[in-house]
Scaffold this motif. Structure first.
Motif, PDB file in Angstrom:
ATOM      1  N   ILE A 177       0.822  -1.207  -0.098  1.00 23.54           N
ATOM      2  CA  ILE A 177      -0.017  -0.028  -0.007  1.00 23.54           C
ATOM      3  C   ILE A 177       0.884   1.106   0.041  1.00 23.54           C
ATOM      4  N   THR A 178       0.673   2.174  -1.137  1.00 25.00           N
ATOM      5  CA  THR A 178       1.074   3.246  -0.855  1.00 25.00           C
ATOM      6  C   THR A 178       0.138   4.428  -1.206  1.00 25.00           C
ATOM      7  N   ALA A 179       0.494   5.753  -0.542  1.00 27.85           N
ATOM      8  CA  ALA A 179      -0.653   6.874  -0.565  1.00 27.85           C
ATOM      9  C   ALA A 179       0.159   8.038  -0.774  1.00 27.85           C
ATOM     10  N   SER A 180      -0.447   8.980  -1.330  1.00 20.74           N
ATOM     11  CA  SER A 180       0.011  10.511  -1.169  1.00 20.74           C
ATOM     12  C   SER A 180      -1.065  11.520  -0.646  1.00 20.74           C
ATOM     13  N   PRO A 181      -0.768  12.378   0.351  1.00 23.89           N
ATOM     14  CA  PRO A 181       0.332  12.534   0.910  1.00 23.89           C
ATOM     15  C   PRO A 181       1.021  11.399   1.595  1.00 23.89           C
ATOM     16  N   SER A 182       2.235  11.394   1.691  1.00 19.75           N
ATOM     17  CA  SER A 182       2.916  10.099   2.285  1.00 19.75           C
ATOM     18  C   SER A 182       3.037  10.090   3.745  1.00 19.75           C
ATOM     19  N   GLY A 183       2.774  11.181   4.409  1.00 19.50           N
ATOM     20  CA  GLY A 183       2.408  11.042   5.916  1.00 19.50           C
ATOM     21  C   GLY A 183       1.203  11.064   6.194  1.00 19.50           C
ATOM     22  N   THR A 184       0.836  12.367   6.859  1.00 22.28           N
ATOM     23  CA  THR A 184      -0.509  12.512   7.488  1.00 22.28           C
ATOM     24  C   THR A 184      -1.573  12.949   6.249  1.00 22.28           C
ATOM     25  N   GLN A 185      -2.610  12.257   5.995  1.00 24.81           N
ATOM     26  CA  GLN A 185      -3.530  12.484   4.947  1.00 24.81           C
ATOM     27  C   GLN A 185      -4.514  13.971   5.682  1.00 24.81           C
ATOM     28  N   LEU A 186      -5.031  14.547   4.760  1.00 24.84           N
ATOM     29  CA  LEU A 186      -5.975  15.916   5.115  1.00 24.84           C
ATOM     30  C   LEU A 186      -7.357  15.592   4.704  1.00 24.84           C
TER      31      LEU A 186
ATOM     32  N   HIS B 224     -10.550  16.540   3.153  1.00 22.78           N
ATOM     33  CA  HIS B 224     -10.970  17.484   1.964  1.00 22.78           C
ATOM     34  C   HIS B 224      -9.867  17.478   0.711  1.00 22.78           C
ATOM     35  N   LEU B 225      -8.780  16.952   1.066  1.00 20.73           N
ATOM     36  CA  LEU B 225      -7.674  17.122   0.028  1.00 20.73           C
ATOM     37  C   LEU B 225      -7.703  15.599  -0.459  1.00 20.73           C
ATOM     38  N   PRO B 226      -7.795  15.415  -1.888  1.00 21.46           N
ATOM     39  CA  PRO B 226      -7.506  14.187  -2.544  1.00 21.46           C
ATOM     40  C   PRO B 226      -6.517  13.239  -2.197  1.00 21.46           C
ATOM     41  N   THR B 227      -6.611  11.878  -1.707  1.00 22.02           N
ATOM     42  CA  THR B 227      -5.939  11.183  -1.275  1.00 22.02           C
ATOM     43  C   THR B 227      -5.459   9.944  -2.585  1.00 22.02           C
ATOM     44  N   TRP B 228      -4.252  10.086  -3.105  1.00 24.83           N
ATOM     45  CA  TRP B 228      -3.972   9.222  -4.319  1.00 24.83           C
ATOM     46  C   TRP B 228      -3.603   7.821  -3.643  1.00 24.83           C
ATOM     47  N   LEU B 229      -4.167   7.002  -4.290  1.00 20.04           N
ATOM     48  CA  LEU B 229      -3.853   5.351  -3.601  1.00 20.04           C
ATOM     49  C   LEU B 229      -3.129   4.694  -4.784  1.00 20.04           C
ATOM     50  N   TRP B 230      -2.093   3.715  -4.704  1.00 20.36           N
ATOM     51  CA  TRP B 230      -1.718   2.720  -5.489  1.00 20.36           C
ATOM     52  C   TRP B 230      -0.873   1.931  -4.979  1.00 20.36           C
ATOM     53  N   LEU B 231      -0.621   0.615  -5.538  1.00 21.50           N
ATOM     54  CA  LEU B 231       0.172  -0.347  -4.990  1.00 21.50           C
ATOM     55  C   LEU B 231       1.446  -0.064  -5.712  1.00 21.50           C
ATOM     56  N   SER B 232       2.424  -0.185  -5.055  1.00 17.02           N
ATOM     57  CA  SER B 232       3.931  -0.310  -5.377  1.00 17.02           C
ATOM     58  C   SER B 232       4.608  -1.435  -5.454  1.00 17.02           C
TER      59      SER B 232
ATOM     60  N   LEU C 146      -3.412  24.352   3.229  1.00 16.53           N
ATOM     61  CA  LEU C 146      -2.392  23.691   2.543  1.00 16.53           C
ATOM     62  C   LEU C 146      -0.851  24.364   2.797  1.00 16.53           C
ATOM     63  N   ASN C 147      -0.140  24.043   3.768  1.00 14.32           N
ATOM     64  CA  ASN C 147       1.089  24.513   3.969  1.00 14.32           C
ATOM     65  C   ASN C 147       2.262  24.130   3.235  1.00 14.32           C
ATOM     66  N   ASN C 148       2.065  22.702   3.330  1.00 17.72           N
ATOM     67  CA  ASN C 148       3.254  22.111   2.442  1.00 17.72           C
ATOM     68  C   ASN C 148       2.837  21.236   1.377  1.00 17.72           C
ATOM     69  N   GLY C 149       3.538  21.246   0.290  1.00 22.13           N
ATOM     70  CA  GLY C 149       3.388  20.616  -0.759  1.00 22.13           C
ATOM     71  C   GLY C 149       3.455  18.879  -0.566  1.00 22.13           C
ATOM     72  N   ARG C 150       3.120  18.123  -1.392  1.00 22.44           N
ATOM     73  CA  ARG C 150       2.993  16.682  -1.087  1.00 22.44           C
ATOM     74  C   ARG C 150       4.659  16.361  -1.329  1.00 22.44           C
ATOM     75  N   ARG C 151       5.155  15.029  -0.831  1.00 25.87           N
ATOM     76  CA  ARG C 151       6.331  14.706  -0.482  1.00 25.87           C
ATOM     77  C   ARG C 151       6.256  13.441  -1.229  1.00 25.87           C
TER      78      ARG C 151
END
Length: 288
Positions: A150-159, A161-169, A283-288
């Motif tokens: 399981i992998t997601a972005s943001p890579s740390g804490t999700q927010l 109302h902000l879309p979370t991307w999901l994918w399998l690495s 949103l203070n920081n971009g996605r890592r």
């Protein structure tokens, strides 16, 4: 077709029938295939080796009467054994004399593939030939499917109302396995088809592929093109202040060999992770 010394298998079946009750004592845990106990003693018919060597009366007769289940024909060309069992398939009890056997085949030296139980009639001079469908079951049992990563972005804490991307690495790679017995070789292939995500907040997402990885140059507020989720509440009141997320991959399994083909019921693999979801006004920081 496998050939077994004619009088050897007839004698083995007869002995198995005569000793069905006495031979099956409490099994040793490390010597069981299903309900088969190959360490039982006395038992003259615990292990019948299948091969194509010419009949050698002294060798085979000694094996049947003295080895108590320890095969002295380990160099059998095909590595198949017929091991008697007490149980039988529900509703199946042939009227003719004989016995039920598990077929254990290990032609490549790996752990035995098993099939059965199969019925061998008393006096039968050759064992029943396995069908391509039966060998396919062995191949299916050899499939080693990778667990999804399981992998997601943001890579740390999700927010919220902000879309979370999901994918399998990892865990989205077709897998195949082959099983063979004399005259029949079958390959089973498992292909990933969909992945179902359980997001922990009551929502589920089904994606037709492994998902698209988020790229650093993409807009952090954009949604995944094919596999994503947007949380509407935080995980602050959940156990551990996180949502438990699972990804289940659904596999289609097909087989082919000996001029035939078919499918099996779908298989699944699952893995899980925890997502922390926080409230955010900006949103203070971009996605890592």
């Amino acid at each position: 077709m496998r050939r077994i010394a004619l009088h050897a298998i007839a004698a083995a079946v007869a002995i198995a029938l005569a000793t069905t009750t006495a031979a099956h004592a409490a099994p040793a845990p490390d010597s069981i295939y299903g309900n088969v106990d190959c360490a039982q003693s006395p038992s003259a018919a615990c292990d019948i080796a299948a091969g194509t060597r010419p009949h050698q009366p002294n060798v085979n007769d000694q094996h049947l009467t003295d080895t108590h289940g320890h095969s002295d024909t380990a160099d059998s060309e095909f590595g198949c054994r017929y091991v008697p069992v007490e149980h039988h398939p529900p509703g199946e009890q042939p009227q003719e004399p004989g016995g039920w056997y598990m077929v254990l085949c290990s032609p490549d030296g790996k752990d035995p593939d098993s099939h059965g139980p199969v019925w061998i009639a008393a006096g039968q001079t050759t064992p029943p030939a396995l069908t391509p469908q039966q060998v396919a079951q062995m191949a299916r049992g050899r499939l080693q499917l990778p667990a999804p990563t399981i992998t997601a972005s943001p890579s740390g804490t999700q927010l919220v109302h902000l879309p979370t991307w999901l994918w399998l690495s990892g865990g989205w790679t077709p897998s195949s396995a082959t099983a063979a017995v004399p005259g029949v070789s079958v390959t089973a292939v498992a292909t990933p088809m969909t992945v179902t995500w359980s997001m922990g907040d009551g929502g589920t997402v089904t994606c037709a592929g492994p998902g698209t990885p988020f790229k650093a140059e993409a807009d952090p507020k954009s949604a995944s093109p094919d596999c994503g989720h947007t949380y509407r509440r935080s995980s602050a009141h959940e156990p551990g202040q996180t949502f438990r997320v699972s990804a289940t991959v659904h596999w289609t399994v097909t087989w082919s060999g000996a001029g035939q083909s078919g499918t099996f019921p779908n298989l699944t693999t699952t893995n899980s992770a925890t997502f922390r979801v926080a409230e955010s006004q900006a949103l203070n920081n971009g996605r890592r």
